[in-house]
Scaffold this active site. Structure first.
Site, mmCIF file in Angstrom:
data_model
loop_
_atom_site.group_PDB
_atom_site.id
_atom_site.type_symbol
_atom_site.label_atom_id
_atom_site.label_comp_id
_atom_site.label_asym_id
_atom_site.label_seq_id
_atom_site.Cartn_x
_atom_site.Cartn_y
_atom_site.Cartn_z
ATOM 1 C CG ASN A 10 -1.781 1.133 0.693
ATOM 2 O OD1 ASN A 10 -2.184 1.754 0.528
ATOM 3 N ND2 ASN A 10 -2.391 1.292 2.660
ATOM 4 C CD1 TRP A 11 3.163 0.954 -3.306
ATOM 5 C CD2 TRP A 11 3.384 3.111 -5.261
ATOM 6 N NE1 TRP A 11 4.207 0.267 -4.028
ATOM 7 C CE2 TRP A 11 4.305 1.529 -5.597
ATOM 8 C CE3 TRP A 11 3.097 3.708 -6.123
ATOM 9 C CZ2 TRP A 11 4.539 0.758 -7.183
ATOM 10 C CZ3 TRP A 11 3.704 3.965 -7.397
ATOM 11 C CH2 TRP A 11 4.168 2.272 -7.254
ATOM 12 C CE LYS A 12 -0.349 3.687 5.044
ATOM 13 N NZ LYS A 12 -0.596 3.217 6.491
ATOM 14 C CG HIS B 141 -5.762 1.750 5.759
ATOM 15 N ND1 HIS B 141 -5.251 2.735 6.948
ATOM 16 C CD2 HIS B 141 -4.652 1.052 5.437
ATOM 17 C CE1 HIS B 141 -4.902 2.106 6.768
ATOM 18 N NE2 HIS B 141 -4.014 1.553 6.043
ATOM 19 C CD GLU C 142 -2.666 5.325 7.276
ATOM 20 O OE1 GLU C 142 -3.335 5.229 5.709
ATOM 21 O OE2 GLU C 142 -2.166 5.540 7.669
ATOM 22 C CD GLU D 50 -3.338 -2.464 7.459
ATOM 23 O OE1 GLU D 50 -3.024 -2.444 7.244
ATOM 24 O OE2 GLU D 50 -3.735 -1.670 7.243
ATOM 25 N N GLY E 23 2.486 2.331 10.960
ATOM 26 C CA GLY E 23 3.448 3.822 11.008
ATOM 27 C C GLY E 23 4.674 3.097 12.254
ATOM 28 C CB SER F 134 5.438 -1.823 12.161
ATOM 29 O OG SER F 134 5.067 0.122 11.673
ATOM 30 N N GLY G 227 2.855 -1.143 4.522
ATOM 31 C CA GLY G 227 2.640 0.222 3.653
ATOM 32 C C GLY G 227 4.233 0.686 3.721
ATOM 33 N N GLY G 228 5.204 1.621 4.465
ATOM 34 C CA GLY G 228 6.478 2.196 4.509
ATOM 35 C C GLY G 228 7.106 1.392 3.888
HETATM 36 P P1 13P Z 1 3.103 0.486 7.742
HETATM 37 O O1 13P Z 1 3.741 -1.019 6.489
HETATM 38 O O2 13P Z 1 3.406 1.988 6.873
HETATM 39 O O3 13P Z 1 2.917 0.497 9.628
HETATM 40 O O4 13P Z 1 1.788 0.544 7.080
HETATM 41 C C1 13P Z 1 1.147 -0.103 7.432
HETATM 42 C C2 13P Z 1 -0.519 -0.055 6.440
HETATM 43 O O5 13P Z 1 -1.711 1.081 7.374
HETATM 44 C C3 13P Z 1 -1.192 -1.039 4.702
HETATM 45 O O6 13P Z 1 -2.135 -0.613 4.927
#
Ligand code: 13P
Length: 255
Positions: A9-11, A98, A100, A170, A176, A216, A237-238
């Site tokens: 997920n590149w966000k 999600h 977020e 999640e 994050g 993470s 994510g990251g």
């Molecule tokens: P991180 O891997 O950056 O913690 O993000 C996880 C996430 O929200 C994937 O959708």
């Protein structure tokens, strides 16, 4: 055997050209050393969807997801993107629920259910995210919180629609933050989710539905997490923004 899934997920990251560069690096790595038996899904921003699809269609077992879609069919919703529009790019998945989106965009169970329904109507498979807050974890109400999220949304689906989902657990406190769930915490929750699905939809569906972990997750901890019986992969994510890291996570599944 259940599907093994690695989704990135590149966000809200990467300009148009940076995104293309990243996908080129990913394609090069996976072309040089294919990772068989793992379904790879990239979820870039809307602006990248069709270009990323063009590039990954050359490699086996790659598909593309959008990070969101609107809950209405079409119309006067300036700035929004519909499920039908996402589907028309060639994407086959959409991330829905999600944390977020739930917290920054106030998406509640009603809207999320509408999103799931419209995605399915357009033959997009939802990657449906659930997970508890730190307060809920500390108060030991995390199982109840996740059960409620399931009940209010995807547990209203028919068996055949529910079977099209990927569930992503999640925990909000792990997203994050650099704090990953321990394998014990992840396995405990994934097993709980599977047992709730078993109660609602029965053994065949619960044993076949992929439940992936996000929060993470990186090349250092993926192996331990993916070794858990009920963890079928990751939503990254990251770490998915670095091609080598994503490749290394893809190689962290038990053989
Ligand atoms: P991180 O891997 O950056 O913690 O993000 C996880 C996430 O929200 C994937 O959708």
């Amino acid at each position: 055997m259940r599907r093994k899934i690695l989704a990135g997920n590149w966000k809200m990251n990467k300009t148009y050209s940076e995104g293309l560069q990243l996908v080129d690096e990913i394609v090069e790595l996976f072309n040089a050393q294919p990772v068989d038996g793992v379904e790879k899904i990239l979820a870039p921003s809307f602006i990248h969807l069709s270009a990323v699809i063009e590039k990954v269609k050359l490699i086996k077992n790659f598909s593309v997801a959008s990070q969101n879609c609107h809950h209405q069919k079409n119309g006067a919703y300036t700035g929004e993107v519909s499920a039908e529009m996402v589907k028309s790019t060639g994407a086959t998945y959409v991330i829905i629920g999600h944390s977020e989106r739930r917290s920054f965009f106030s998406e509640n169970s009603v809207v999320l259910s509408q999103k799931v329904n419209i995605a399915l109507l357009n033959n997009l498979n939802p990657i449906f995210c659930i997970g508890e807050s730190l307060e809920e974890r500390n108060a030991n109400t995390h199982l109840e919180a996740v059960r409620k999220q399931l009940k209010e949304t995807v547990f209203n689906l028919s068996e055949s629609d529910f079977s099209k989902l990927i569930i992503a657990y999640e925990p909000i406190w792990a997203i994050g933050t650099g704090v990953t769930a321990t394998s014990h915490q992840a396995q405990g929750m994934h097993n709980f989710i599977r047992s709730e699905i078993n109660k609602k939809y029965g053994k065949v569906i619960s044993e076949n539905i992929p439940i992936i972990y996000g929060g993470s997750c990186n090349a250092k901890n993926a192996k331990e997490l993916f070794a858990c019986l009920d963890v079928d992969g990751g939503l990254i994510g990251g770490a998915s923004l670095i091609a080598e890291e994503l490749f290394s996570i893809a190689n962290s599944f038990p053989i």
